[in-house]
Design a protein around this motif. Sequence first.
Motif, PDB file in Angstrom:
ATOM      1  N   ARG A  81      58.457  40.845  21.430  1.00 35.68           N
ATOM      2  CA  ARG A  81      57.215  40.643  22.184  1.00 35.68           C
ATOM      3  C   ARG A  81      57.041  39.159  22.528  1.00 35.68           C
ATOM      4  N   ASP A  82      57.253  38.303  21.536  1.00 40.04           N
ATOM      5  CA  ASP A  82      57.119  36.855  21.721  1.00 40.04           C
ATOM      6  C   ASP A  82      58.382  36.163  21.248  1.00 40.04           C
ATOM      7  N   TYR A  83      58.786  35.125  21.943  1.00 44.41           N
ATOM      8  CA  TYR A  83      59.881  34.281  21.477  1.00 44.41           C
ATOM      9  C   TYR A  83      59.809  32.935  22.173  1.00 44.41           C
ATOM     10  N   VAL A  84      60.355  31.932  21.519  1.00 41.69           N
ATOM     11  CA  VAL A  84      60.448  30.595  22.094  1.00 41.69           C
ATOM     12  C   VAL A  84      61.533  29.838  21.323  1.00 41.69           C
ATOM     13  N   LEU A 105      54.058  43.797   7.972  1.00 41.38           N
ATOM     14  CA  LEU A 105      53.121  42.696   7.785  1.00 41.38           C
ATOM     15  C   LEU A 105      51.760  43.040   8.379  1.00 41.38           C
ATOM     16  N   LYS A 106      50.713  42.670   7.677  1.00 38.69           N
ATOM     17  CA  LYS A 106      49.354  42.921   8.154  1.00 38.69           C
ATOM     18  C   LYS A 106      49.120  42.273   9.516  1.00 38.69           C
ATOM     19  N   GLU A 107      49.628  41.061   9.686  1.00 40.70           N
ATOM     20  CA  GLU A 107      49.459  40.338  10.948  1.00 40.70           C
ATOM     21  C   GLU A 107      50.750  40.318  11.762  1.00 40.70           C
ATOM     22  N   GLY A 108      51.565  41.341  11.646  1.00 45.91           N
ATOM     23  CA  GLY A 108      52.857  41.358  12.322  1.00 45.91           C
ATOM     24  C   GLY A 108      52.794  41.146  13.827  1.00 45.91           C
ATOM     25  N   LYS A 109      51.751  41.654  14.475  1.00 44.31           N
ATOM     26  CA  LYS A 109      51.638  41.540  15.932  1.00 44.31           C
ATOM     27  C   LYS A 109      51.119  40.182  16.384  1.00 44.31           C
ATOM     28  N   THR A 110      50.563  39.409  15.453  1.00 39.31           N
ATOM     29  CA  THR A 110      50.048  38.089  15.826  1.00 39.31           C
ATOM     30  C   THR A 110      50.762  36.970  15.064  1.00 39.31           C
ATOM     31  N   THR A 136      48.462  33.848  15.276  1.00 37.34           N
ATOM     32  CA  THR A 136      47.584  33.375  14.193  1.00 37.34           C
ATOM     33  C   THR A 136      48.362  32.831  13.001  1.00 37.34           C
ATOM     34  N   LEU A 137      49.630  33.265  12.860  1.00 39.88           N
ATOM     35  CA  LEU A 137      50.383  32.961  11.647  1.00 39.88           C
ATOM     36  C   LEU A 137      51.838  32.661  11.972  1.00 39.88           C
ATOM     37  N   LEU A 138      52.373  31.607  11.357  1.00 42.96           N
ATOM     38  CA  LEU A 138      53.801  31.300  11.452  1.00 42.96           C
ATOM     39  C   LEU A 138      54.431  31.646  10.115  1.00 42.96           C
ATOM     40  N   LEU A 139      55.655  32.168  10.162  1.00 48.97           N
ATOM     41  CA  LEU A 139      56.368  32.442   8.919  1.00 48.97           C
ATOM     42  C   LEU A 139      57.852  32.160   9.051  1.00 48.97           C
ATOM     43  N   SER A 140      58.457  31.940   7.896  1.00 49.68           N
ATOM     44  CA  SER A 140      59.886  31.677   7.831  1.00 49.68           C
ATOM     45  C   SER A 140      60.376  32.079   6.449  1.00 49.68           C
TER      46      SER A 140
END
Length: 195
Positions: free
Chosen positions: A64-67, A92-97, A134-138
């Motif tokens: 959906r999103d990439y950069v 993930l609860k916020e998987g879409k954001t 809303t959230l970044l993860l790695s």
Amino acid sequence: MNNLSAGDVRDSIPLFLSGCGGLSPTSALHLSINRCKVQRACKLNEVWHSRFPKIHWSNVVRNRDYVCFLAEYDDIAYASAIWSSPVAANRLKEGKTALELRRMAISDDAPKNTASRMIGIMRKIIKKEFPHITLLLSYQDTDVHEGTIYKASGWYPASKNKGTSWTNNSRQRNKEQSLSDKIRWEFRLRDSPIK
């Protein structure tokens, strides 16, 4: 066998070097952090990444999103980063954001603190250009990294997971590049709309 070398993709203007004529940067502050094409980021990842060199650009753009980003000096790349919607977004609860740092690869001759500076700048660009994120993860591979760049950049460890295979009874996957334990690091960009 991979015949790709860093010189094949690292120089953005291979016939015409500009600026300083090939001098290397002495500080991470000298690097310019900019968006780049996914194919170039994936090729540089293949050359530089210590643990996960394999990522095909088509696995990035189908999200959906990439950069993707490069850290450059004098039109020469010193680091690349690939972000996309989380691989495990459905868990993930916020998987879409959320946006996941899928790969970050840094050349051996990059200046000290390149990773921390690059993460800070990418975070600001993503916050501005992706207002729904809303959230970044790695995920940190615990066998080869200590999470220093995340700690230095203000991220927090959200969970630690045992390394497991993505292959299951219903779906055969390619051989894993690592089965090490992983720590999921997170950075909150803005409040979540999910309560």
